[in-house]
Write a protein that holds these residues in place. Structure first.
Motif, mmCIF file in Angstrom:
data_model
loop_
_atom_site.group_PDB
_atom_site.id
_atom_site.type_symbol
_atom_site.label_atom_id
_atom_site.label_comp_id
_atom_site.label_asym_id
_atom_site.label_seq_id
_atom_site.Cartn_x
_atom_site.Cartn_y
_atom_site.Cartn_z
ATOM 1 N N LYS A 1 11.996 7.933 -1.514
ATOM 2 C CA LYS A 1 10.941 8.603 -2.275
ATOM 3 C C LYS A 1 10.083 7.595 -3.048
ATOM 4 O O LYS A 1 8.859 7.703 -3.072
ATOM 5 N N SER A 2 10.733 6.625 -3.673
ATOM 6 C CA SER A 2 9.977 5.640 -4.453
ATOM 7 C C SER A 2 9.129 4.747 -3.561
ATOM 8 O O SER A 2 7.991 4.399 -3.923
ATOM 9 N N MET A 3 9.621 4.367 -2.379
ATOM 10 C CA MET A 3 8.824 3.562 -1.459
ATOM 11 C C MET A 3 7.647 4.359 -0.911
ATOM 12 O O MET A 3 6.552 3.807 -0.697
ATOM 13 N N ALA A 4 7.838 5.649 -0.684
ATOM 14 C CA ALA A 4 6.724 6.484 -0.222
ATOM 15 C C ALA A 4 5.641 6.569 -1.286
ATOM 16 O O ALA A 4 4.437 6.479 -0.982
ATOM 17 N N ARG A 5 6.023 6.724 -2.547
ATOM 18 C CA ARG A 5 5.034 6.759 -3.626
ATOM 19 C C ARG A 5 4.342 5.405 -3.781
ATOM 20 O O ARG A 5 3.135 5.344 -4.002
ATOM 21 N N LEU A 6 5.115 4.343 -3.655
ATOM 22 C CA LEU A 6 4.523 3.013 -3.788
ATOM 23 C C LEU A 6 3.513 2.742 -2.686
ATOM 24 O O LEU A 6 2.438 2.172 -2.936
ATOM 25 N N SER A 7 3.828 3.115 -1.460
ATOM 26 C CA SER A 7 2.907 2.876 -0.345
ATOM 27 C C SER A 7 1.608 3.657 -0.501
ATOM 28 O O SER A 7 0.558 3.217 -0.012
ATOM 29 N N ARG A 8 1.648 4.799 -1.183
ATOM 30 C CA ARG A 8 0.421 5.561 -1.412
ATOM 31 C C ARG A 8 -0.416 4.980 -2.542
ATOM 32 O O ARG A 8 -1.639 5.150 -2.558
ATOM 33 N N LEU A 9 0.214 4.283 -3.477
ATOM 34 C CA LEU A 9 -0.518 3.715 -4.609
ATOM 35 C C LEU A 9 -1.199 2.392 -4.268
ATOM 36 O O LEU A 9 -2.342 2.151 -4.673
ATOM 37 N N CYS A 10 -0.511 1.529 -3.559
ATOM 38 C CA CYS A 10 -1.026 0.187 -3.308
ATOM 39 C C CYS A 10 -1.735 0.115 -1.961
ATOM 40 O O CYS A 10 -1.718 1.068 -1.174
ATOM 41 N N HIS A 11 -2.355 -1.033 -1.707
ATOM 42 C CA HIS A 11 -3.066 -1.237 -0.442
ATOM 43 C C HIS A 11 -2.093 -1.542 0.692
ATOM 44 O O HIS A 11 -2.146 -0.912 1.754
ATOM 45 N N GLN A 12 -1.200 -2.518 0.471
ATOM 46 C CA GLN A 12 -0.197 -2.871 1.473
ATOM 47 C C GLN A 12 1.071 -3.319 0.765
ATOM 48 O O GLN A 12 1.033 -3.848 -0.354
ATOM 49 N N VAL A 13 2.195 -3.127 1.447
ATOM 50 C CA VAL A 13 3.503 -3.560 0.951
ATOM 51 C C VAL A 13 4.050 -4.624 1.890
ATOM 52 O O VAL A 13 4.115 -4.409 3.105
ATOM 53 N N VAL A 14 4.431 -5.756 1.326
ATOM 54 C CA VAL A 14 5.014 -6.859 2.090
ATOM 55 C C VAL A 14 6.443 -7.058 1.597
ATOM 56 O O VAL A 14 6.693 -7.116 0.386
ATOM 57 N N TRP A 15 7.382 -7.172 2.530
ATOM 58 C CA TRP A 15 8.804 -7.350 2.179
ATOM 59 C C TRP A 15 9.256 -8.714 2.687
ATOM 60 O O TRP A 15 9.215 -8.980 3.884
ATOM 61 N N LEU A 16 9.694 -9.558 1.764
ATOM 62 C CA LEU A 16 10.260 -10.861 2.110
ATOM 63 C C LEU A 16 11.782 -10.755 2.070
ATOM 64 O O LEU A 16 12.360 -10.507 1.011
ATOM 65 N N ASN A 17 12.411 -10.921 3.220
ATOM 66 C CA ASN A 17 13.867 -10.785 3.342
ATOM 67 C C ASN A 17 14.476 -12.155 3.646
ATOM 68 O O ASN A 17 14.406 -12.637 4.771
ATOM 69 N N PRO A 18 15.070 -12.825 2.649
ATOM 70 C CA PRO A 18 15.628 -14.168 2.898
ATOM 71 C C PRO A 18 16.756 -14.179 3.919
ATOM 72 O O PRO A 18 16.995 -15.206 4.551
ATOM 73 N N HIS A 19 17.452 -13.081 4.106
ATOM 74 C CA HIS A 19 18.576 -13.041 5.049
ATOM 75 C C HIS A 19 18.146 -12.763 6.474
ATOM 76 O O HIS A 19 18.978 -12.700 7.362
ATOM 77 N N GLY A 20 16.879 -12.564 6.702
ATOM 78 C CA GLY A 20 16.354 -12.419 8.048
ATOM 79 C C GLY A 20 16.909 -11.203 8.763
ATOM 80 O O GLY A 20 16.972 -10.099 8.217
ATOM 81 N N SER A 21 17.348 -11.408 10.006
ATOM 82 C CA SER A 21 17.810 -10.290 10.837
ATOM 83 C C SER A 21 19.080 -9.649 10.303
ATOM 84 O O SER A 21 19.314 -8.460 10.486
ATOM 85 N N SER A 22 19.907 -10.444 9.602
ATOM 86 C CA SER A 22 21.142 -9.865 9.064
ATOM 87 C C SER A 22 20.842 -8.864 7.962
ATOM 88 O O SER A 22 21.498 -7.831 7.848
ATOM 89 N N GLY A 23 19.821 -9.172 7.115
ATOM 90 C CA GLY A 23 19.444 -8.219 6.076
ATOM 91 C C GLY A 23 18.698 -7.031 6.616
ATOM 92 O O GLY A 23 18.662 -5.974 6.005
ATOM 93 N N ALA A 24 18.056 -7.169 7.788
ATOM 94 C CA ALA A 24 17.286 -6.064 8.349
ATOM 95 C C ALA A 24 18.179 -4.914 8.771
ATOM 96 O O ALA A 24 17.713 -3.797 8.926
ATOM 97 N N ARG A 25 19.493 -5.140 8.966
ATOM 98 C CA ARG A 25 20.404 -4.082 9.378
ATOM 99 C C ARG A 25 21.006 -3.336 8.193
ATOM 100 O O ARG A 25 21.790 -2.416 8.384
ATOM 101 N N SER A 26 20.663 -3.712 6.972
ATOM 102 C CA SER A 26 21.194 -3.025 5.807
ATOM 103 C C SER A 26 20.558 -1.647 5.674
ATOM 104 O O SER A 26 19.468 -1.381 6.186
ATOM 105 N N VAL A 27 21.252 -0.766 4.952
ATOM 106 C CA VAL A 27 20.763 0.598 4.785
ATOM 107 C C VAL A 27 19.456 0.603 4.005
ATOM 108 O O VAL A 27 18.522 1.358 4.325
ATOM 109 N N GLY A 28 19.370 -0.247 2.973
ATOM 110 C CA GLY A 28 18.151 -0.292 2.183
ATOM 111 C C GLY A 28 16.931 -0.678 3.000
ATOM 112 O O GLY A 28 15.852 -0.093 2.846
ATOM 113 N N MET A 29 17.084 -1.657 3.892
ATOM 114 C CA MET A 29 15.958 -2.072 4.719
ATOM 115 C C MET A 29 15.578 -0.985 5.716
ATOM 116 O O MET A 29 14.400 -0.743 5.982
ATOM 117 N N MET A 30 16.560 -0.306 6.282
ATOM 118 C CA MET A 30 16.260 0.757 7.248
ATOM 119 C C MET A 30 15.525 1.915 6.581
ATOM 120 O O MET A 30 14.660 2.553 7.176
#
Length: 368
Positions: free
Chosen positions: A310-339
Motif C-alpha cells: 500500500k505504501s509503495m503504491a501511494r509513493l509511486s503515485r506521488l513521485c515521478h519515478q522510483v529507483v531501487w538500489l539493491n546491494p545484494h543483487g539477484s539474491s535480494g531480488a528473491r526476498s518477499v519485500g522486493m517481490m
C-alpha cells in the motif's frame, strides 16, 4: 558542475597561498582540461593541474605538497613523493602510486607506477563495499565525492522571457509598441521554465545492510553537496530525516552527526512502516512530488507485506519515478519485500560497488 568547479578554484587558491603564480586564465585552463578527462581519476587530476597551473620547475615540489594535502587529506614534506597505497582484491598485497617531481615519461618506473594506480582505481571501482577495508573506503570516498551527479529536469507551467519560442508575450509586445505609437516593430516571446526535479534518498541502515550503509551514506553526502533539492532519510525500524546532518562539509563529521540522529542503526527492518511514514509525513507535503525517490535496501522486510504494498503504491503515485538500489543483487531480488515492491518500482539497480553508483549517476539525467 558548480560544486566541482568550486573545488578546483579552492585548490588553485591553496597553490597561491604556497607562492605559485596561478592566474584566472590558468584556472580556466585547468577546468577545461578536466572537462575532457576523468576527474575521478587521480592521475588525470594530478597531471591536468601540473600542466596548467605549474609554470616553473621550482614550483613542482610545492605543487606536489599542496596536491597531497588537499586531495588526499595528509601532509607531506616538500621533497617527498606523492604516494597513494591501496590493497585491492586479486592484486598485489600493496600497490603504490608514485608521482615523482620530474617531467612525465622520463623513467620507466614512473610509467609503471602510473599504470599501476590506474589499474588499482579501476579494480576498486568494481570491488564490493562489503569487502573493502577502512582505508579502501576512505579512498573510495575521495573518488565518490567527484562523481558528476545531474538530477533530471522538468518543464514547469510558469514561463519566462525568451528571444524565441512558440508563445507570444502579448503584454510585453503591446507595452513596447506604445513607444512607436502602436506600431508592432518587434515581437517578444515567452518560454516555459525548466527546473531540476527533487531527489529523495531513502537509505536502509538495518543490520542486513551493515556492510553497505556507510558507503551509501558517503554517497548521499556527496549527492547532497552536488545537487540542490536533495532530501536524505534513513530507516531501520523507524524513519529518520538526516538532511540537516549532511549539510556539513566534512564527510566524517556529517556521518558522525547522522549516526547520532539515527537511533535504530543496524537493528531490525520495517520497510513498509518506514515508507508509509515517509508518504504520510513528508510525501504528502510535496517533498517528493514530481521528484525521483531512490530507495537503497536489500528488501529484507520483517513487517507486514500488505503495508509495504500500500505504501509503495501511494509513493509511486506521488513521485515521478522510483529507483531501487539493491546491494545484494539477484539474491535480494528473491526476498518477499522486493517481490511486493517491484511492481511499483521503475528501475531496479545494484548498489554494491562504486561502478554501480556511477551507473546510477549516468542514468539519473535520463529520468526526466
Amino acid at each position: 558542475m558548480p560544486e566541482f568547479v568550486r573545488l578546483l578554484v579552492d585548490f588553485s587558491r591553496e597553490l597561491r597561498t604556497e607562492g605559485l603564480a596561478v592566474g584566472t586564465g590558468d584556472v580556466q585552463a585547468f577546468c577545461g582540461a578536466l572537462a575532457t578527462l576523468d576527474p575521478a581519476d587521480l592521475v588525470d587530476l594530478y597531471w591536468a593541474g601540473r600542466t596548467t597551473l605549474v609554470n616553473r620547475r621550482d614550483d613542482l615540489a610545492p605543487y606536489d605538497e599542496v596536491f597531497h594535502r588537499f586531495f588526499l587529506g595528509a601532509a607531506a614534506p616538500p621533497a617527498a613523493l606523492l604516494e597513494l597505497k591501496a590493497t585491492p582484491a586479486g592484486a598485489v598485497a600493496e600497490s603504490t602510486f608514485v608521482v615523482p617531481a620530474t617531467e612525465p615519461g622520463t623513467s620507466e618506473t614512473e610509467e609503471a607506477s602510473l599504470g599501476l594506480l590506474a589499474s588499482t582505481v579501476d579494480v576498486m571501482r568494481h570491488r564490493s563495499f562489503a569487502e573493502c577495508t577502512d582505508d579502501e573506503l576512505a579512498l573510495l570516498r575521495r573518488i565518490m565525492a567527484r562523481i558528476r551527479l545531474t538530477p533530471p529536469r522538468r518543464v514547469t507551467r510558469r514561463t519566462r522571457p525568451a528571444t524565441s519560442g512558440r508563445a507570444l508575450d502579448m503584454r510585453r509586445t503591446v507595452r513596447r509598441s506604445m513607444r512607436t505609437h502602436g506600431e508592432l516593430v518587434s515581437l517578444y516571446w515567452r518560454r516555459r521554465r525548466v527546473r531540476p526535479r527533487p531527489l529523495v534518498l531513502v537509505l536502509d541502515v538495518s543490520g542486513s545492510m551493515a556492510d553497505y550503509s556507510r558507503a551509501l551514506l558517503q554517497f548521499a553526502h556527496s549527492t547532497r553537496r552536488a545537487a540542490r533539492r536533495v532530501e536524505v532519510f534513513c530507516f531501520g525500524t523507524r524513519l529518520t530525516c538526516i538532511t540537516r546532518a549532511l549539510r556539513t562539509r566534512s564527510p566524517d563529521e556529517a556521518l558522525r552527526q547522522a549516526a547520532l540522529a539515527v537511533i535504530d542503526w543496524e537493528g531490525g527492518t520495517r520497510i513498509g512502516a518506514s515508507v508509509d511514514a515517509f508518504v504520510r509525513r513528508w510525501g504528502r507535503r510535496g517533498v517528493c512530488r514530481g521528484g525521483i525517490v531512490v530507495i537503497c535496501s536489500d528488501g529484507l522486510d520483517r513487517g507486514d507485506p500488505s503495508l509495504l504494498e500500500k505504501s509503495m503504491a501511494r509513493l509511486s503515485r506521488l513521485c515521478h519515478q522510483v529507483v531501487w538500489l539493491n546491494p545484494h543483487g539477484s539474491s535480494g531480488a528473491r526476498s518477499v519485500g522486493m517481490m511486493v515492491a517491484e511492481p511499483y518500482v521503475d528501475h531496479v539497480l545494484s548498489g554494491h560497488d562504486l561502478a554501480s553508483l556511477e551507473d546510477f549517476a549516468a542514468l539519473l539525467p535520463t529520468l526526466s
